[in-house]
Scaffold this motif. Structure first.
Motif, PDB file in Angstrom:
ATOM      1  N   GLU A 244       0.813  -1.211   0.000  1.00  0.00           N
ATOM      2  CA  GLU A 244       0.000   0.000   0.000  1.00  0.00           C
ATOM      3  C   GLU A 244       0.849   1.264   0.000  1.00  0.00           C
ATOM      4  O   GLU A 244       0.390   2.319  -0.426  1.00  0.00           O
TER       5      GLU A 244
ATOM      6  N   LYS B  88      -6.273   0.915  -0.278  1.00  0.00           N
ATOM      7  CA  LYS B  88      -6.828   1.053   1.074  1.00  0.00           C
ATOM      8  C   LYS B  88      -8.190   0.365   1.162  1.00  0.00           C
ATOM      9  O   LYS B  88      -9.029   0.491   0.281  1.00  0.00           O
ATOM     10  N   ASN B  89      -8.374  -0.361   2.249  1.00  0.00           N
ATOM     11  CA  ASN B  89      -9.646  -1.048   2.448  1.00  0.00           C
ATOM     12  C   ASN B  89     -10.811  -0.049   2.518  1.00  0.00           C
ATOM     13  O   ASN B  89     -10.697   0.996   3.152  1.00  0.00           O
ATOM     14  N   ASP B  90     -11.903  -0.387   1.853  1.00  0.00           N
ATOM     15  CA  ASP B  90     -13.146   0.410   1.896  1.00  0.00           C
ATOM     16  C   ASP B  90     -12.973   1.825   1.361  1.00  0.00           C
ATOM     17  O   ASP B  90     -13.743   2.724   1.710  1.00  0.00           O
ATOM     18  N   LEU B  91     -11.967   2.057   0.512  1.00  0.00           N
ATOM     19  CA  LEU B  91     -11.741   3.396  -0.022  1.00  0.00           C
ATOM     20  C   LEU B  91     -12.952   3.886  -0.822  1.00  0.00           C
ATOM     21  O   LEU B  91     -13.432   5.004  -0.618  1.00  0.00           O
ATOM     22  N   CYS B  92     -13.450   3.060  -1.723  1.00  0.00           N
ATOM     23  CA  CYS B  92     -14.597   3.470  -2.553  1.00  0.00           C
ATOM     24  C   CYS B  92     -15.834   3.721  -1.701  1.00  0.00           C
ATOM     25  O   CYS B  92     -16.585   4.670  -1.946  1.00  0.00           O
ATOM     26  N   ARG B  93     -16.031   2.889  -0.693  1.00  0.00           N
ATOM     27  CA  ARG B  93     -17.183   3.082   0.185  1.00  0.00           C
ATOM     28  C   ARG B  93     -17.075   4.395   0.960  1.00  0.00           C
ATOM     29  O   ARG B  93     -18.056   5.145   1.081  1.00  0.00           O
ATOM     30  N   ASP B  94     -15.885   4.690   1.477  1.00  0.00           N
ATOM     31  CA  ASP B  94     -15.690   5.921   2.248  1.00  0.00           C
ATOM     32  C   ASP B  94     -15.936   7.156   1.386  1.00  0.00           C
ATOM     33  O   ASP B  94     -16.552   8.137   1.833  1.00  0.00           O
TER      34      ASP B  94
ATOM     35  N   LEU C   6     -19.733   7.528   0.689  1.00  0.00           N
ATOM     36  CA  LEU C   6     -20.459   8.060   1.844  1.00  0.00           C
ATOM     37  C   LEU C   6     -20.197   9.560   2.007  1.00  0.00           C
ATOM     38  O   LEU C   6     -21.108  10.319   2.357  1.00  0.00           O
TER      39      LEU C   6
ATOM     40  N   GLN D 275     -15.545   3.944  -8.354  1.00  0.00           N
ATOM     41  CA  GLN D 275     -14.708   2.818  -8.751  1.00  0.00           C
ATOM     42  C   GLN D 275     -13.296   3.253  -9.100  1.00  0.00           C
ATOM     43  O   GLN D 275     -13.054   4.407  -9.450  1.00  0.00           O
TER      44      GLN D 275
END
Length: 292
Positions: free
Chosen positions: A40, A83-89, A92, A107
């Motif tokens: 990362e 990074k984990n959950d980057l698109c979700r963050d 939101l 995406q």
């Protein structure tokens, strides 16, 4: 015998080296991930959040929408695309902005980069209240008043007669059925945001809402009027979609078109008038006494 042969085999150089490597691997195995660089952190995966690609907004949306969203969500300026959950963050953060109606997707592209597809809100009117003006979209969602200039305030229909105040903040529904219905009517009179289609051609200045304290009135209790620049009042009637006992929206618009074609203005020849287009067989016209 065989015991002596096994001892001689074990102490041969290549066998001894293999044993040492095996033991070393077992002992150091848990430390290997710590010695290797974190993928990362590699430069090729680092990304500036300000470079997120966002589809072009409509002309009302402030250009700072991305920066504002990232700042309010306290997201870092630089991140790894792994990074984990980057698109979700990011989704939101954008969804929380009052100008965003919906986040369709976020995406990672092949550049590599981050791309967001948003559905933006469109203002359809300003609601005139005792404490100020509030812009709303066609669903009655309140938009940030500070994002509009004085010149823009005159470029949208105004809704008058509303006695309630917004129950929530910007980005939330007003919470009054009357406001939602009036906003829907404003959108109908300016389809796709084009005021020239009906609003300007009919020389309208405001939608007059019935002054009802009830936040959830019955549709038959809502009778809207349209005010012209010359002071005439056109009784539109019930909001679109709830007027089964009145002419349809298309019929009402056709009557306004016919009236305008015949007289050239809703204030001619000796207006202002009260013009009722709700009758099925005719248009009712009465002189309107204006007190100013």
């Amino acid at each position: 015998g065989s015991r002596s042969a096994r001892r001689n085999w074990f102490f041969r150089p290549w066998a001894l080296l293999g044993g040492i490597v095996t033991v070393t691997t077992i002992v150091l195995a848990p430390s290997v991930p710590l010695l290797l660089p974190h993928i990362e952190e590699l430069p090729e995966y680092q990304f500036e959040m300000a470079d997120i690609e966002v589809n072009a907004p409509n002309r009302w949306v402030p250009q700072t929408i991305l920066d504002d969203s990232l700042r309010e969500a306290h997201l870092p300026k630089r991140v790894s695309l792994l990074k984990n959950d980057l698109c979700r963050d990011v989704a939101l953060a954008l969804e929380a902005h009052p100008w965003v109606q919906k986040v369709e997707s976020v995406q990672i592209t092949g550049k590599p980069a981050l791309r967001a597809s948003l559905v933006y809100r469109h203002p359809v009117a300003f609601v005139d209240t005792s404490v100020g003006l509030y812009p709303v979209d066609e669903h009655g969602v309140v938009l940030p008043p500070q994002d509009f200039s004085l010149r823009q305030i005159d470029q949208l229909p105004h809704i008058r007669g509303v006695v309630s105040q917004p129950l929530g903040g910007t980005g939330a529904a007003w919470g009054d059925t009357t406001v939602q219905a009036a906003a829907n009517l404003a959108a109908l009179l300016a389809p796709d945001g084009d005021l020239s289609t009906y609003w300007q051609r009919f020389d309208l200045v405001a939608i007059i809402a019935p002054e009802i304290d009830n936040l959830a009135p019955q549709p038959e209790d809502l009778v809207f009027e349209l005010e012209t620049n010359g002071g005439s009042r056109i009784i539109w009637g019930q909001p679109p979609g709830t007027d089964q006992l009145e002419p349809s929206v298309d019929q009402k618009l056709a009557r306004l078109e016919q009236y305008l074609l015949r007289f050239g203005s809703f204030d001619a020849p000796n207006g202002p008038y009260r013009i009722d287009i709700r009758l099925f067989d005719s248009i009712s016209l009465q002189p309107l006494r204006v007190t100013r």
